[in-house]
Design an enzyme around this catalytic site. Sequence first.
Site, PDB file in Angstrom:
ATOM      1  N   ARG A  61      20.128  64.765  45.020  1.00  0.00           N
ATOM      2  CA  ARG A  61      18.914  65.225  45.669  1.00  0.00           C
ATOM      3  C   ARG A  61      19.226  66.025  46.939  1.00  0.00           C
ATOM      4  O   ARG A  61      18.578  67.022  47.247  1.00  0.00           O
ATOM      5  CB  ARG A  61      18.017  64.031  45.999  1.00  0.00           C
ATOM      6  CG  ARG A  61      16.831  64.503  46.737  1.00  0.00           C
ATOM      7  CD  ARG A  61      15.594  63.699  46.752  1.00  0.00           C
ATOM      8  NE  ARG A  61      14.644  64.472  47.535  1.00  0.00           N
ATOM      9  CZ  ARG A  61      13.795  65.348  47.015  1.00  0.00           C
ATOM     10  NH1 ARG A  61      13.715  65.494  45.719  1.00  0.00           N
ATOM     11  NH2 ARG A  61      13.012  66.063  47.794  1.00  0.00           N
ATOM     12  N   HIS A  65      17.947  69.690  47.720  1.00  0.00           N
ATOM     13  CA  HIS A  65      17.237  69.955  48.967  1.00  0.00           C
ATOM     14  C   HIS A  65      17.951  71.062  49.756  1.00  0.00           C
ATOM     15  O   HIS A  65      17.322  72.015  50.212  1.00  0.00           O
ATOM     16  CB  HIS A  65      17.171  68.639  49.758  1.00  0.00           C
ATOM     17  CG  HIS A  65      16.640  68.762  51.154  1.00  0.00           C
ATOM     18  ND1 HIS A  65      15.856  67.805  51.742  1.00  0.00           N
ATOM     19  CD2 HIS A  65      16.815  69.715  52.100  1.00  0.00           C
ATOM     20  CE1 HIS A  65      15.540  68.175  52.979  1.00  0.00           C
ATOM     21  NE2 HIS A  65      16.118  69.326  53.226  1.00  0.00           N
ATOM     22  N   ASN A  93       8.765  60.184  52.738  1.00  0.00           N
ATOM     23  CA  ASN A  93       8.655  59.505  51.439  1.00  0.00           C
ATOM     24  C   ASN A  93       9.944  59.614  50.644  1.00  0.00           C
ATOM     25  O   ASN A  93      10.164  58.864  49.708  1.00  0.00           O
ATOM     26  CB  ASN A  93       7.542  60.132  50.584  1.00  0.00           C
ATOM     27  CG  ASN A  93       6.195  59.984  51.253  1.00  0.00           C
ATOM     28  OD1 ASN A  93       6.079  59.336  52.275  1.00  0.00           O
ATOM     29  ND2 ASN A  93       5.199  60.594  50.666  1.00  0.00           N
ATOM     30  N   HIS A 191      16.321  62.826  37.465  1.00  0.00           N
ATOM     31  CA  HIS A 191      15.547  61.602  37.705  1.00  0.00           C
ATOM     32  C   HIS A 191      15.987  60.456  36.807  1.00  0.00           C
ATOM     33  O   HIS A 191      15.547  59.328  36.990  1.00  0.00           O
ATOM     34  CB  HIS A 191      14.041  61.877  37.555  1.00  0.00           C
ATOM     35  CG  HIS A 191      13.465  62.656  38.687  1.00  0.00           C
ATOM     36  ND1 HIS A 191      12.185  63.141  38.719  1.00  0.00           N
ATOM     37  CD2 HIS A 191      14.024  63.050  39.864  1.00  0.00           C
ATOM     38  CE1 HIS A 191      11.964  63.793  39.853  1.00  0.00           C
ATOM     39  NE2 HIS A 191      13.066  63.761  40.559  1.00  0.00           N
TER      40      HIS A 191
HETATM   41  C1  LIG Z   1       3.741  60.580  51.253  1.00  0.00           C
HETATM   42  O1  LIG Z   1       3.037  59.355  51.309  1.00  0.00           O
HETATM   43  C2  LIG Z   1       1.726  59.443  51.840  1.00  0.00           C
HETATM   44  C3  LIG Z   1       1.110  58.079  51.821  1.00  0.00           C
HETATM   45  O2  LIG Z   1       1.974  57.174  52.425  1.00  0.00           O
HETATM   46  C4  LIG Z   1       0.889  60.386  50.980  1.00  0.00           C
HETATM   47  O3  LIG Z   1      -0.383  60.564  51.575  1.00  0.00           O
HETATM   48  C5  LIG Z   1       1.591  61.734  50.873  1.00  0.00           C
HETATM   49  O4  LIG Z   1       0.888  62.568  49.981  1.00  0.00           O
HETATM   50  C6  LIG Z   1       3.016  61.559  50.371  1.00  0.00           C
HETATM   51  N1  LIG Z   1       3.689  62.836  50.350  1.00  0.00           N
HETATM   52  C7  LIG Z   1       4.285  63.301  49.264  1.00  0.00           C
HETATM   53  C8  LIG Z   1       4.919  64.625  49.416  1.00  0.00           C
HETATM   54  O5  LIG Z   1       4.334  62.669  48.227  1.00  0.00           O
END
Ligand SMILES: *[C@@H]1O[C@H](CO)[C@@H](O)[C@H](O)[C@H]1NC(C)=O
Length: 326
Positions: A61, A65, A93, A191
């Site tokens: 990853r 990136h 995330n 994945h």
């Molecule tokens: C990251 O997590 C938040 C909730 O914790 C969410 O609202 C957001 O869309 C997520 N971002 C991605 C890129 O998945």
Amino acid sequence: MGRLNSYGVMGVLVLALLGTCHGELKMGFYDKTCPNAEKIVSDFMKEHIPKVPILAASFLRMHFHDCFVRGCDGSVLLNSTSNSTSEKEANPNLTLRGFDQIDRVKVLVEAECPGVVSCADILALSARDSVGVLGGPFWKVPTGRRDGSVSLRAEANAQIPAPTNNFTTLKESFANKSLSVKDLVLLSGGHTIGIARCTSFSRRLYNFTGVGDQDPSMDSNYVANLKQRKCRTQTDNTTIVEMDPGSFRTFDLSYYRLVLKRRGLFTSDAALITDSTSKSLVEDLTNGTPEDFFKEFAKSMVKMGEIDVKTGSSGEIRKHCAFVNS
Ligand SMILES: *[C@@H]1O[C@H](CO)[C@@H](O)[C@H](O)[C@H]1NC(C)=O
Ligand SMILES: *[C@@H]1O[C@H](CO)[C@@H](O)[C@H](O)[C@H]1NC(C)=O
Ligand SMILES: *[C@@H]1O[C@H](CO)[C@@H](O)[C@H](O)[C@H]1NC(C)=O
Ligand SMILES: *[C@@H]1O[C@H](CO)[C@@H](O)[C@H](O)[C@H]1NC(C)=O
Ligand SMILES: *[C@@H]1O[C@H](CO)[C@@H](O)[C@H](O)[C@H]1NC(C)=O
Ligand SMILES: *[C@@H]1O[C@H](CO)[C@@H](O)[C@H](O)[C@H]1NC(C)=O
Ligand SMILES: *[C@@H]1O[C@H](CO)[C@@H](O)[C@H](O)[C@H]1NC(C)=O
């Protein structure tokens, strides 16, 4: 005839120009200047990945990136400075791990041949070797990348495809990097060794359209199972889920089988069967042998590894992967 000839000459010129652009990376770039470089990386991966298999997904990853932001120039490895927040801090995330390990490989390589091997190449080789340790393919990685000096969180957030992306957005973000739908499908195959935090997909389980519903494109038995056993609440931001349960320590085709069964975790996994071209590519892969997949995966990795590379005298060979040379 004259016209044909001039077209012919132009054709040759264009090919020659393309040739120099792509020809700057080459196989065995360090054969003379640091003949043990590739072995040092591969020995490290063979020793450490079996102990912490999830590092393999991290390195894969991280390379992805790196290439998607400013080209494969090691920018993902830079620490923030007093002036700017680096890519490392992007998208909580998808927290990447393994920076320390890359820094350690760099120390080993520097001890052997100081100032010769770029961090961008170490990362490309690490990604290749970690896939190999988990039973995936080995392929030759063209090297000769040089390191960049800029790393910006905002660029990472804007350019790296998100788990919530639909097919249209994924296709566009890959096309922006000269990668095809086929590359999208093949690189998503990474994945097979991936893990995800619940927050990256919990909307699909709990509140897909904002009315407390689930994503109808996901197998409802699978949704129920995930809610019961893994992501017990919508706000769970600590639980980690295997993207290819049962075989996440093996680089294989089972990820694609799950996607076809509507058990892909991310919207971006499910997206692969929302387009007919992409869906038939997934089907072809599951109907083929692992070796067919490996061969095509390797080709897409090489292609990704060539995105906007710095070669020749541009960029630098960083002394430490987390810092630009002073
Ligand atoms: C990251 O997590 C938040 C909730 O914790 C969410 O609202 C957001 O869309 C997520 N971002 C991605 C890129 O998945
Ligand atoms: C660089 O960043 C990493 C991770 O963000 C951190 O662990 C490390 O301590 C930093 N290095 C230095 C010397 O600040
Ligand atoms: C920080 O900003 C100053 C002034 O803009 C610049 O001279 C310096 O090179 C920057 N330092 C880093 C580490 O980017
Ligand atoms: C895909 O996502 C983009 C950005 O969120 C949105 O504008 C577009 O309408 C979506 N396309 C489809 C087909 O859902
Ligand atoms: C693709 O590149 C264009 C032009 O730079 C940009 O406006 C667009 O947001 C990019 N699309 C994606 C999905 O990254
Ligand atoms: C679901 O999403 C909607 C819209 O984003 C929000 O108003 C609502 O509070 C959410 N429900 C739950 C249970 O989180
Ligand atoms: C997880 O959620 C808790 C409570 O909402 C919050 O305090 C914490 O910072 C979050 N952790 C991460 C890694 O986002």
